[in-house]
Design a protein around this motif. Structure first.
Motif, short mmCIF file in Angstrom:
data_model
loop_
_atom_site.label_atom_id
_atom_site.label_comp_id
_atom_site.label_asym_id
_atom_site.label_seq_id
_atom_site.Cartn_x
_atom_site.Cartn_y
_atom_site.Cartn_z
N GLU A 103 0.82 -1.19 0.00
CA GLU A 103 0.00 0.00 0.00
C GLU A 103 0.86 1.25 0.00
O GLU A 103 1.78 1.38 0.82
CB GLU A 103 -0.87 0.00 1.26
CG GLU A 103 -1.98 0.98 1.17
CD GLU A 103 -3.16 0.59 2.07
OE1 GLU A 103 -3.32 -0.60 2.39
OE2 GLU A 103 -3.89 1.51 2.44
N SER B 223 -3.61 -5.25 -2.96
CA SER B 223 -2.72 -4.10 -2.86
C SER B 223 -3.42 -2.83 -3.31
O SER B 223 -4.41 -2.87 -4.04
CB SER B 223 -1.46 -4.32 -3.69
OG SER B 223 -0.72 -5.38 -3.12
N ASN B 224 -2.92 -1.70 -2.87
CA ASN B 224 -3.50 -0.42 -3.23
C ASN B 224 -2.37 0.54 -3.59
O ASN B 224 -1.64 1.00 -2.72
CB ASN B 224 -4.31 0.13 -2.05
CG ASN B 224 -4.93 1.46 -2.36
OD1 ASN B 224 -5.14 1.80 -3.53
ND2 ASN B 224 -5.20 2.24 -1.33
#
Ligand SMILES: *[C@@H]1O[C@H](CO)[C@@H](O)[C@H](O)[C@H]1NC(C)=O
Ligand SMILES: *[C@@H]1O[C@H](CO)[C@@H](O)[C@H](O)[C@H]1NC(C)=O
Ligand SMILES: *[C@@H]1O[C@H](CO)[C@@H](O)[C@H](O)[C@H]1NC(C)=O
Ligand SMILES: *[C@@H]1O[C@H](CO)[C@@H](O)[C@H](O)[C@H]1NC(C)=O
Ligand SMILES: *[C@@H]1O[C@H](CO)[C@@H](O)[C@H](O)[C@H]1NC(C)=O
Ligand SMILES: *[C@@H]1O[C@H](CO)[C@@H](O)[C@H](O)[C@H]1NC(C)=O
Ligand SMILES: *[C@@H]1O[C@H](CO)[C@@H](O)[C@H](O)[C@H]1NC(C)=O
Ligand SMILES: *[C@@H]1O[C@H](CO)[C@@H](O)[C@H](O)[C@H]1NC(C)=O
Ligand SMILES: *[C@@H]1O[C@H](CO)[C@@H](O)[C@H](O)[C@H]1NC(C)=O
Ligand SMILES: *[C@@H]1O[C@H](CO)[C@@H](O)[C@H](O)[C@H]1NC(C)=O
Ligand SMILES: *[C@@H]1O[C@H](CO)[C@@H](O)[C@H](O)[C@H]1NC(C)=O
Ligand SMILES: *[C@@H]1O[C@H](CO)[C@@H](O)[C@H](O)[C@H]1NC(C)=O
Length: 407
Positions: A353, A380-381
């Protein structure tokens, strides 16, 4: 405090520090005047390196010569001062650095044995005087004889904790042929003060090593933050921060013609990557030998599998979080990128992230001769760079993916 009885040793030595021994404890007294303390240090390990204790005071020790203190047993090493390496005589180091027997790499200090506890108490420091080396090598990748700061050699059941490494000459430390070693609360900073890059200043490398834990590291450098080289397995990297370097690397491997090399079961978790080039990357040589090690090679085979980078935060990743290349070759040479038979499989980037500088999330360039299997990017970001609209995933010779689709 125990009474300390001075013991006069080596009357033939005319300069440098000396050792004060009491029972099985050796206290190294520095000369304090920039004459070579390395003979006294080696002597302390000889006198107290089997079941004893070696103490460095809160002072500066000046080191002009290579040191080989291997085969230790049940020893405690307390570093409360600074070990400062001389780089005044470059040709001395080029001629005398101790060889690792791999990639023509060599080291200023070989330290090893069983049941070693090396404690820097958060301030004990290795200072490699690296700026002189960064200026001298002018960006040449592997200059034979340029020493690593420390080689942890044939070491079992040991811990290294609370140590600072500043301006390493080259790679900061290599764990070679070692098992069950914990490296915790280690600070590394190797940054150039001028326009010459601090190349090849890896934070740590593993070679033929297993069951290694890196915990609580902070690394500021200009190359791999930590890299697993050939025949490494069961490695855990956690609770660490990596700044400006390349991230956590696997490889390069496959440099030696017809040799089989592997890296497996490497987990990186709960870390921060700040301004690094990648988060996790894998690099292998091509399947075609071009030139010879240290700076050329290729044609090796083997595998990389069960490697994961998870649950970590990112900030301004320079290229992309996920990277694979099987195209490493002699500098200047190109091509043969589909020739490596080194098999990469079961690789995961997950729980990541934070921000990247552009739109590239993954660049996965595998070899047509052994396509990558089971690459995952999950949960995920990624916050994309300004103007980027969608994340991209470039792939070549990737047979199965999970969590993403190749662009
Ligand atoms: C440096 O200190 C040592 C004592 O540790 C002494 O024997 C030597 O004479 C000193 N050398 C110089 C050049 O002052
Ligand atoms: C080490 O010595 C210096 C003075 O030479 C002092 O400033 C510093 O606080 C000492 N550090 C420790 C941890 O004792
Ligand atoms: C390891 O060394 C310490 C002394 O530094 C000793 O007390 C301990 O018993 C040793 N452990 C083993 C398993 O031998
Ligand atoms: C530097 O090292 C070289 C090679 O070991 C040696 O021959 C030479 O005497 C050293 N120079 C000085 C000034 O110590
Ligand atoms: C270090 O010393 C040991 C014992 O003397 C020796 O076997 C080994 O070859 C030395 N290592 C290097 C790199 O010189
Ligand atoms: C590297 O080591 C090999 C032997 O292992 C040797 O033949 C070669 O000359 C060395 N290369 C350099 C650049 O020192
Ligand atoms: C470390 O342990 C391994 C496996 O138990 C053994 O082969 C090796 O010789 C040991 N190394 C040392 C320095 O004792
Ligand atoms: C490492 O320590 C464990 C127990 O703590 C012991 O069983 C093992 O034999 C040790 N290995 C070596 C190579 O000393
Ligand atoms: C290394 O850390 C692990 C997990 O924290 C622990 O189980 C192990 O005993 C430690 N090994 C040594 C040599 O201290
Ligand atoms: C990552 O975090 C998730 C969610 O908190 C957790 O389930 C998972 O076990 C973690 N992975 C690792 C390898 O620690
Ligand atoms: C990949 O991981 C899966 C599931 O964990 C396992 O079944 C498979 O054997 C692994 N493949 C390789 C090549 O490691
Ligand atoms: C974003 O786009 C604007 C307008 O096209 C451009 O002026 C600016 O330089 C771009 N920013 C970046 C970081 O590329």
């Amino acid at each position: 405090m125990l009474p300390v009885l001075p013991l006069l040793l080596l009357a033939t030595r005319v300069y440098g520090g000396h050792v004060v021994k009491h029972d099985t404890t050796c206290i190294v007294q520095p000369s304090g005047n920039f004459t070579d303390d390395s003979p006294a240090i080696v002597e302390a390990f000889t006198l107290c390196g089997q079941g004893g204790m070696i103490e460095f005071l809160n002072e500066t020790y000046w080191i002009e010569k290579v040191m080989n203190t291997t085969g230790l047993n049940d020893v405690q090493i307390d570093l409360r001062g600074t070990l400062l390496w001389s780089a005044a005589n470059i040709s001395y180091w080029l001629e005398n650095s101790l060889p690792l027997g791999y990639q023509n790499q060599s080291s200023a200090w070989f330290l090893g044995g069983n049941n070693i506890t090396f404690n820097g108490h958060g301030y004990g420091t290795f200072n490699g005087n690296g700026q002189i080396w960064y200026d001298y090598t002018k960006g040449v990748s592997n200059l034979a004889g340029r020493p690593h700061a420390l080689t942890i050699w044939e070491t079992n059941n040991s811990t290294f904790t609370g140590i600072r490494f500043l301006q390493s000459q080259m790679w900061t430390m290599t764990l070679a042929y070692s098992s069950f070693v914990n490296m915790s609360d280690i600070f590394v900073s190797s940054l150039s003060n001028d326009s010459e890059p601090a190349r090849n200043t890896d934070g740590a490398d593993t070679l033929g090593s297993h069951h290694i834990i890196f915990r609580g590291w902070e690394v500021h450098n200009g190359d791999d933050s930590i890299a697993m080289k050939r025949n490494s397995s069961d490695i855990l990297i956690e609770n660490s921060s990596f700044y400006t370097g390349l991230g956590v690397a696997i490889g390069s491997i496959g440099q030696y013609l017809d040799e089989v090399e592997f890296v497996e079961r490497v987990l990186t978790r709960n870390c921060s990557f700040i301004g690094t080039r990648y988060v996790g990357y894998i690099k292998t040589w091509t399947g075609v030998q071009q030139g010879f090690p240290p700076n050329g090679g290729g044609g090796g085979t083997g595998w990389v599998r069960d490697v994961a980078w998870t649950n970590s935060t990112l900030s301004q990743i320079v290229l992309q979080p996920a990277e694979i290349t099987q195209c490493t070759t002699f500098s200047g040479a190109v091509g043969e990128c589909d020739t490596s038979t080194l098999q990469i499989s079961n690789i995961t980037w997950s729980g990541l992230e934070g921000s990247i500088t552009n739109s590239s999330i993954a660049d996965l360039e595998c070899s047509g001769a052994a396509p990558c299997q089971n690459l995952e990017i999950l949960n995920s970001n990624f916050i994309l760079g300004t103007n980027a609209t969608a994340g991209t995933y470039s792939c070549h010779a990737v047979t199965s993916t999970e969590g993403f689709t190749c662009s």
